[in-house]
Design an enzyme around this catalytic site. Structure first.
Site, PDB file in Angstrom:
ATOM      1  N   ARG A  74       0.941  -1.178  -0.095  1.00 51.86           N
ATOM      2  CA  ARG A  74      -0.095   0.065  -0.096  1.00 51.86           C
ATOM      3  C   ARG A  74       0.721   1.137  -0.087  1.00 51.86           C
ATOM      4  NH1 ARG A  74      -0.514   2.358   5.176  1.00 51.86           N
ATOM      5  NH2 ARG A  74      -2.391   3.257   4.560  1.00 51.86           N
ATOM      6  N   TYR A  98      -2.518  15.706  12.296  1.00 52.18           N
ATOM      7  CA  TYR A  98      -1.500  14.472  12.511  1.00 52.18           C
ATOM      8  C   TYR A  98      -0.275  14.357  11.799  1.00 52.18           C
ATOM      9  CZ  TYR A  98      -0.437   9.484  12.587  1.00 52.18           C
ATOM     10  OH  TYR A  98       0.363   8.369  12.603  1.00 52.18           O
TER      11      TYR A  98
END
Lengths: 201, 346
Positions: free
Chosen positions: B223, B316
């Protein structure tokens, strides 16, 4: 910059007796003694075999937990003056533990965390320690920069006791380190520090 | 990719840059004009020649420079490489996977000859010629994971599988996007992903874990993940956050194109044969925005993605302070034309 509700934060579901254990080792500090006393009231008949208590007598106001613990049907209460000495004694107790020993930890997150850490170091599954939080929510914080531990942290931001950086105390928790993570809070702009509040009482 | 290895730096004077070929093969992670978490896992199968997916382990023009940077990090902070005692078999599995892949796919640079347990490894770009006994750590200058990890681009963690969980019990992590191996070592899959916002509620990690526990030998998966980094700095560790965090305040409208980098991780997961552990390779790619916008499709798409990111993700990923400046600079590359599906250049 950082978020609440992090999943590595430990959960403390409360003490329940393991009716199948042959030896019960209780590690407690401060008001954690009351959790042990409550368990015996609630489930005393399920606690069979030997019972050994290692207690750090750190409760404020001297509620005489030590003698109340000794009044329980236990083989021995090791009453120690601090968490650090209690953990040292716990090492000795667990070093000679055999199959069928169940560990319980109650009291501050630090006491619970150090007990779980010790169990893991001795090759036990840390998830098998039965835990209950009582008393202060003060945290043991590891500085991610210098790796030093700062004890009894009650504020969202703390000065590292070792390197002096201002650390934001995160909810990210390591069982192996028995500590929450502290990260420099003003790394982007030195001195730009949010309001400091006491949140871990 | 039969190029010379570049000699550039990822610290101090930051001379890192990409060649035009390296830009074209950059694994641009946005396959549409917006971004949200997903379990975007696909088989790690052979891709087109020259692409980052051509081989399981991608070695490119930055190989020698990245290995030099890793050596500096490990010298200053040995805790970036840790393995719990029960992971030795998995370390050998890891070494075998890397050496066989690298020697097979890049025979001009690496060679491996084996006769039983007697192995001979040659790494020409780094000038290494090593004979050792497979399975005997005393015959290598470092433990196997560190030894081969110092010779391969990308960070690596090795997960033990037990009790229906994956446990991060080993790793060599020197180019991480703000997470600490030293703190996370020994954690399970849910614990080490603890700080990631939003995704837990979306059950992303539950599904990903279930999938990975069933990962099969010989069927690796991959991924892409991404973040942004100021300056081409590989060591964006929390350990050194107090040293690099202030870089985020140095972005100006004049320097966006050179200072702001998209950082993409090609993450691959391999089942290891002897230990049944899972190797997680985190192969990072950096690209300056000035380089990125040379591909018109990417120049159009990136501002659309950055402009529509949820606030939690912006925080984040640490983009908050420079997002607006970056978006203003990128705006001129978005002419409003539609973009084609998928991440590759048109």
């Amino acid at each position: 910059m950082l978020v609440d509700g992090i999943k590595s934060r430990p959960q403390y579901p409360g003490l329940t007796a393991d009716a199948f254990a042959k030896v019960h080792v209780f590690a407690a500090d401060g008001d954690g003694a009351q959790a042990v006393i409550d368990l015996f009231e609630r489930q005393g008949r399920d606690i069979n075999g030997r019972v050994i208590v290692v207690y750090a007598d750190t409760a404020p106001g001297a509620p005489d937990y030590a003698s109340r613990l000794e009044a329980l049907p236990v083989e021995l209460v090791h009453c120690m003056p601090t968490v650090a000495t209690a953990i040292t004694r716990l090492v000795g107790v667990l070093n000679v533990a055999r199959m069928g020993t169940r560990i319980y930890a109650s009291g501050t997150e630090t006491m619970i965390g150090l007990t779980v850490q010790l169990a893991q170091e001795l090759g036990m599954d840390p998830a098998t320690v039965i835990t209950e939080h009582r008393g202060s929510r003060a945290r043991r914080v590891q500085c991610v920069h210098c790796k030093g531990m700062t004890e009894n942290v009650t504020t969202n931001i703390v000065t590292c006791a070792h390197c002096g950086l201002s650390l934001l105390v995160r909810d990210h928790y390591s069982k192996r380190r028995a500590a929450f993570q502290g990260v420099c809070v003003d790394a982007e702009v030195r001195g730009e520090i949010p309001e400091i509040t006491e949140i871990f009482k | 990719m039969n190029q010379e290895f570049k000699k550039t730096t990822f610290r101090d004077d930051y001379t890192f840059y990409n060649s035009p070929e390296s830009i074209r093969r950059f694994p641009f992670p946005f396959w549409e004009d917006k971004y949200m978490y997903s379990v975007n896992i696909e088989p790690h199968v052979k891709g087109p020649a020259g692409s980052v997916y051509e081989f399981p382990i991608d070695i490119n023009e930055h190989y020698v420079s990245e290995m030099a940077d890793r050596a500096i990090v490990l010298k200053e902070d040995p805790l970036r490489c840790q393995a719990l005692p029960h992971m030795m078999l998995a370390q050998w599995d890891f070494l075998e996977l890397l050496m066989t892949s690298m020697a097979r796919d890049y025979p001009q640079w690496f060679s491996l000859t084996t006769e039983g347990d007697h192995w001979h490894w040659i790494n020409k770009p780094l000038g290494i010629d090593q004979k050792f006994t497979f399975g005997d750590p005393s015959t290598l200058p470092q433990e196997p994971m560190e030894y081969i990890g110092r010779q391969c681009q990308g960070d690596f963690s090795i997960q033990d599988q037990r009790d229906g969980q994956l446990w991060m019990d080993a790793g060599i992590i020197t180019t991480q996007a703000d997470w600490s191996l030293d703190f996370d070592v020994g954690m399970n899959f849910m614990e080490w992903h603890g700080p990631v916002p939003l995704a837990h509620d979306m059950k992303v990690f539950d599904r990903a874990l279930k999938f990975l526990l069933n990962l099969q030998l010989g069927q690796p998966v991959r991924r892409l993940n991404w973040t942004m980094t100021i300056n081409p700095r590989l060591d964006t560790s929390p350990e050194n956050f107090h040293k690099w965090g202030s870089d985020r305040t140095t972005v100006t409208p004049e320097n966006v194109g050179d200072k702001v980098h998209l950082r993409v991780e090609l993450q691959a997961l391999f089942r290891l044969p002897r230990s049944n552990a899972i190797l997680f390779s985190i192969r990072g790619y950096l690209i300056k925005l000035r380089e990125l916008v040379t591909v018109p499709k990417w120049g159009r798409r990136l501002p659309r993605v950055l402009g529509s990111l949820p606030m939690e993700l912006i925080d984040y990923k640490g983009i908050t302070r420079y997002r607006d400046t970056t978006l203003e600079w990128l705006a001129k590359y978005d002419d409003g034309q539609p973009t084609s599906p998928g991440g590759g250049p048109d």
